[in-house]
Enzyme design. Sequence first.
Site, short mmCIF file in Angstrom:
data_model
loop_
_atom_site.label_atom_id
_atom_site.label_comp_id
_atom_site.label_asym_id
_atom_site.label_seq_id
_atom_site.Cartn_x
_atom_site.Cartn_y
_atom_site.Cartn_z
N ASN A 159 -2.20 4.42 0.01
CA ASN A 159 -1.18 5.11 -0.78
C ASN A 159 -0.37 6.13 0.03
O ASN A 159 0.57 6.72 -0.49
CB ASN A 159 -1.81 5.77 -2.02
CG ASN A 159 -2.23 4.71 -3.03
OD1 ASN A 159 -1.87 3.55 -2.91
ND2 ASN A 159 -3.01 5.12 -4.01
N CYS B 23 0.99 -3.03 -16.28
CA CYS B 23 -0.03 -3.69 -15.46
C CYS B 23 -1.38 -3.50 -16.10
O CYS B 23 -1.49 -2.92 -17.18
CB CYS B 23 0.02 -3.20 -14.02
SG CYS B 23 -0.73 -1.62 -13.75
N ILE C 107 -5.21 9.78 -16.95
CA ILE C 107 -3.96 9.38 -16.27
C ILE C 107 -3.43 8.05 -16.80
O ILE C 107 -2.24 7.92 -17.08
CB ILE C 107 -4.16 9.27 -14.74
CG1 ILE C 107 -4.84 10.52 -14.17
CG2 ILE C 107 -2.84 8.99 -14.02
CD1 ILE C 107 -4.02 11.78 -14.18
N ARG D 45 -6.20 -5.94 -1.91
CA ARG D 45 -4.95 -5.18 -1.95
C ARG D 45 -5.13 -3.80 -1.33
O ARG D 45 -4.17 -3.25 -0.79
CB ARG D 45 -4.48 -5.01 -3.39
CG ARG D 45 -4.01 -6.29 -4.02
CD ARG D 45 -3.41 -6.01 -5.36
NE ARG D 45 -2.36 -4.99 -5.25
CZ ARG D 45 -1.70 -4.47 -6.26
NH1 ARG D 45 -1.97 -4.89 -7.49
NH2 ARG D 45 -0.77 -3.57 -6.07
N1 EPU Z 1 4.53 7.74 -15.52
C1 EPU Z 1 5.54 7.64 -16.43
N2 EPU Z 1 6.83 7.53 -15.98
C2 EPU Z 1 7.14 7.52 -14.66
C3 EPU Z 1 6.09 7.62 -13.72
C4 EPU Z 1 4.80 7.74 -14.18
O1 EPU Z 1 5.31 7.64 -17.65
O2 EPU Z 1 8.31 7.41 -14.32
C5 EPU Z 1 3.13 7.89 -15.98
C6 EPU Z 1 2.24 6.72 -15.58
O3 EPU Z 1 2.35 5.66 -16.50
C7 EPU Z 1 0.87 7.37 -15.57
C8 EPU Z 1 1.18 8.78 -15.05
O4 EPU Z 1 2.57 8.97 -15.28
O5 EPU Z 1 0.36 7.44 -16.87
C9 EPU Z 1 0.89 9.03 -13.60
O6 EPU Z 1 1.35 7.95 -12.83
P1 EPU Z 1 1.90 8.10 -11.33
O7 EPU Z 1 3.37 7.91 -11.36
O8 EPU Z 1 1.36 9.33 -10.72
O9 EPU Z 1 1.23 6.83 -10.67
P2 EPU Z 1 1.87 5.98 -9.51
O10 EPU Z 1 2.69 6.86 -8.66
O11 EPU Z 1 2.47 4.75 -10.07
C10 EPU Z 1 -0.01 6.38 -7.73
C11 EPU Z 1 -0.96 5.54 -6.95
C12 EPU Z 1 -2.01 4.96 -7.90
C13 EPU Z 1 -2.74 6.12 -8.55
C14 EPU Z 1 -1.75 7.03 -9.27
C15 EPU Z 1 -2.37 8.27 -9.87
C16 EPU Z 1 0.41 4.76 -5.13
C17 EPU Z 1 1.11 3.64 -4.47
N3 EPU Z 1 -0.22 4.48 -6.28
O12 EPU Z 1 0.58 5.51 -8.71
O13 EPU Z 1 -2.92 4.22 -7.09
O14 EPU Z 1 -3.69 5.64 -9.48
O15 EPU Z 1 -0.72 7.45 -8.36
O16 EPU Z 1 -3.00 9.01 -8.91
O17 EPU Z 1 0.40 5.86 -4.64
C18 EPU Z 1 -4.59 2.60 -6.67
O18 EPU Z 1 -4.50 2.88 -5.46
O19 EPU Z 1 -5.52 1.89 -7.13
C19 EPU Z 1 -3.59 3.12 -7.60
C20 EPU Z 1 -3.40 2.60 -8.81
#
Ligand code: EPU
Length: 417
Positions: A23, A117, A327, A397
């Site tokens: 990440n 997802c 989350i 992955r």
């Molecule tokens: N969310 C929204 N709107 C947005 C963005 C996020 O509603 O525009 C919500 C999401 O649905 C979720 C929450 O906000 O409920 C937090 O999501 P976040 O955006 O922080 O997640 P992400 O950036 O998509 C990254 C990691 C994930 C990890 C999460 C939380 C990467 C590439 N992915 O995802 O990693 O679970 O932060 O820490 O950095 C994994 O590695 O297995 C993985 C899923």
Amino acid sequence: MDKLRIAGGRFLKGRVAVAGAKNAALPALAATLLTDDAVELTNLPRVRDVRTMLRVLEQLGATVNETGAGAATVRVGRLQSFEAPYDLVKTMRASVLVLGPLVARHGRARVSLPGGCAIGERPINLHIDGLQKMGADITIEHGYVEAKAKRLRGASITFPFKTVTGTENLMMAATLAEGTTRLGHCACEPEIVDLAELLVSMGAVIHGAGTEDIVIEGGQPLRGARHRVIPDRIEAGTYLCAGALIGDGIEVVGARADHLEAALTQLAACGVVIERTGEVLRVLRPERLVARDLRTSPHPGFPTDMQAQYMALMTQASGTALIAETIFERRFMHVGELQRMGANIRIDGRSAAVTGPTRLTGAQVMATDLRASACLVLAGLAADGVTVVDRAYHLDRGYESMETKLGALGASIERIR
Ligand code: EPU
């Protein structure tokens, strides 16, 4: 489809090295779109998602040179395309990280909307809102986000809740936007700090990464840089759980303990002793593992990406642990499979009550996402008999050769078709 076959009950011993953080690698690769100079990244984990991001970049027109194990130089001159197509985005949501850099440097981006997802809806509205505030003209049509801007402008944007890739996308876009961008209520994950370090070495001016308020002074072109990706705290935490569950003093090498504080504190509360010597974390399996409640939360809280692995551990702890997932709304897909292996778990909304210890027995189980797969592998290591984890591609992955690493620790684990 590949499966992992695990004969459980073997104690694990020896050393396991932690790879670079998936990440952190993914946004670092997206950041190469911000300059036409070459960017050299090292400590890239050899995992499927990194390959997918390299393909996304190549499709856009990047030249990728893999210069050694886990090292690549990426150079993005003139783009061939502005599009991250559905076929790639559907396999990896983090492809959306190209949106901010593309529109900031190239004035245009067309990125497939990722859709829901296995772990939740996961919209990207906060990425889109932020780019609009920076002056991008955004339309959503035919399942794609299309963003256009002659030049982005700095803006003040406060996220209503924390988003990791949302913070990363806007931070990258802001480096090339005219003027100052203030991002409020940002996510504080170590991967964001790592990205900021890369951007600063490319010439960006960024203050406050790792805190809730990030200020970016944008507008200057960025240049090439060399950067070493931080170690993967979730992979390290997964092996710490393995050591707590069925280890005989295994040593996790190359992790950053300062990125793992919440996990280390939680494991200590369960009775797990972890000795730190420099870059080595030695985990001692306790005589009696104690159940402790857990609530996932954004960094510096306990990461959602470790919740499933912790749940596998709690099946072997004495007492009841209440695990609250705050989350993602559907991140309990592993529960049904753990129950089939004999775990005593009751789900109530976004909490799961795990009562242990229970004897786990090997079974055929189905992986549904990356961390759920890691949880099932851990359960399989601790179970009596043979466990077959189907859909091992989820594991590939984000974990670099997990079966090889566990095999070297003495686990009986093999990949079958
Ligand atoms: N969310 C929204 N709107 C947005 C963005 C996020 O509603 O525009 C919500 C999401 O649905 C979720 C929450 O906000 O409920 C937090 O999501 P976040 O955006 O922080 O997640 P992400 O950036 O998509 C990254 C990691 C994930 C990890 C999460 C939380 C990467 C590439 N992915 O995802 O990693 O679970 O932060 O820490 O950095 C994994 O590695 O297995 C993985 C899923």
